[in-house]
Design a protein around this motif. Sequence first.
Motif, mmCIF file in Angstrom:
data_model
loop_
_atom_site.group_PDB
_atom_site.id
_atom_site.type_symbol
_atom_site.label_atom_id
_atom_site.label_comp_id
_atom_site.label_asym_id
_atom_site.label_seq_id
_atom_site.Cartn_x
_atom_site.Cartn_y
_atom_site.Cartn_z
ATOM 1 N N ASP A 265 0.824 -1.215 -0.066
ATOM 2 C CA ASP A 265 -0.001 0.022 0.006
ATOM 3 C C ASP A 265 0.989 1.243 -0.058
ATOM 4 O O ASP A 265 2.165 1.200 0.345
ATOM 5 C CB ASP A 265 -1.010 0.066 1.169
ATOM 6 N N GLN B 50 -4.642 1.943 -1.283
ATOM 7 C CA GLN B 50 -4.609 0.386 -1.033
ATOM 8 C C GLN B 50 -4.250 -0.484 -2.431
ATOM 9 O O GLN B 50 -4.763 -0.125 -3.416
ATOM 10 C CB GLN B 50 -6.240 -0.023 -0.658
ATOM 11 N N THR C 96 -6.101 -0.875 8.646
ATOM 12 C CA THR C 96 -6.697 -1.513 7.841
ATOM 13 C C THR C 96 -8.069 -2.013 7.537
ATOM 14 O O THR C 96 -8.427 -2.372 6.649
ATOM 15 C CB THR C 96 -5.681 -2.700 7.135
#
Length: 448
Positions: free
Chosen positions: A281, A431, A346
């Motif tokens: 990411d 992401q 996350t």
Amino acid sequence: MQSNVRINAGVKLLGLCLISLFLTNAPVQAAEPAAGTALFNGRDLSGWVNVNGAPDTWQVQDGTIVCTGEPRCFLRTDRMYENYVLELEWRHEKPGGNSGLFFHADALPQIGAPYPRAIEAQLFDDDHGSLFGIRGASLVPLTDPDKKGSTARARALEKRCKPAGQWNQYVLTTKDGTVELAVNGKVVTRAKQTSLVKGFIGLQAEHTEVHFRNIRIRELPSSNPPPEKIAQSDEGFVSLFDGVSFAGWKHLPGHKGHWVAHDGEIHYDGKAESKKRTDRDLWTKDEFGDFILIADWRLPVEPELKPHPIVLFNGDFLMQEDNPRKRVTRPHLDAGDSGIYLRGSTRAQLNIWSQVLGSGEINGYRTDKTMPPEVRRACIPIKNADRPLGQWNRFEITMRGDRVTVVLNGTTVITEAQLPGIPARGPIALQHHNDPVEFRNLYIKELK
């Protein structure tokens, strides 16, 4: 006697005509105009905002604003103006130069674009002096109207700009939606009924080097325009992306060639390399607490039909009756998957995807069956507000305490969803989800 008078009068008239001809064709001087207030002090960019360019896109050299042209972006005043006479000088360094003068402009770019909604006075070699609306703004041409394109354009009655390397002067007068533009001493373009009558003044970067100097303004009395005639105001947003590099981001070795910055956009091919999943990411270096985040995104690949699960009102997936471990699916066009992580979590992932559910869904909380039912339900978008696959979308994400609200393309899809356990501060990430995705216009405003 009468004959001598007529001769003397004729000589005087001829002299005035010669003087007028000389003045009309005389080179533009660097001396300051007789009236008005300087918008550029000749030393630095005080009073101006670099909205979405790199630090070196706009520089001051020898009393001149020098624009590299890269990336496509704009520099604007730090306050709005309504009725005024604006004077400025500009020059291109090479033939084929392109730029523009924006006025009545919004503070930020439009969705998926490098430029704001505005009226533009063209500074292009082959089309200098034309006036037209961009990104949703409009006008009615009064000189040489051209309606062949997507927007009506008033073209100049004659070409008066000098070759590359020489200075040109624009004098723009705008009052109550009526505009006229003088190029090197002569009015050549007029328009009326501009859709906006108050906004910021901006200079455009568009792939070629251009210089500006002697920028002055003489304000005229206000007409107290209604709100719909006023451009979007400056709400204090700061850019997270300079358009050409990953300054301010943790761009790791495994990102090279995969997370790519180009002309104001972040392109990701979905193939970053790292043993640690979260290292694929792209994370900001800075951490944030409460904030409003603006992010434009799109899924660029050609969509294809794929099986998609069905989400129930309580956040669960619909499962097959004869096999409770297997989801019920239906075919749906799919162009990939990505998301935005909030405060280093996350779990606090705002989905960017092709699901019927719609983007903005907070996946880590919606799928967590240990969460209270009201928490899971609040993480489901109340409406699918995605634009057609392949088009640009805009998130406006407000994070206060442990509550998040998501506006997608102007529609509120998540309203103060509670995210129990989310850290008080943390970085923001774009992401990795194995699929190509593009981002641009990343802005943040920290809240107190």
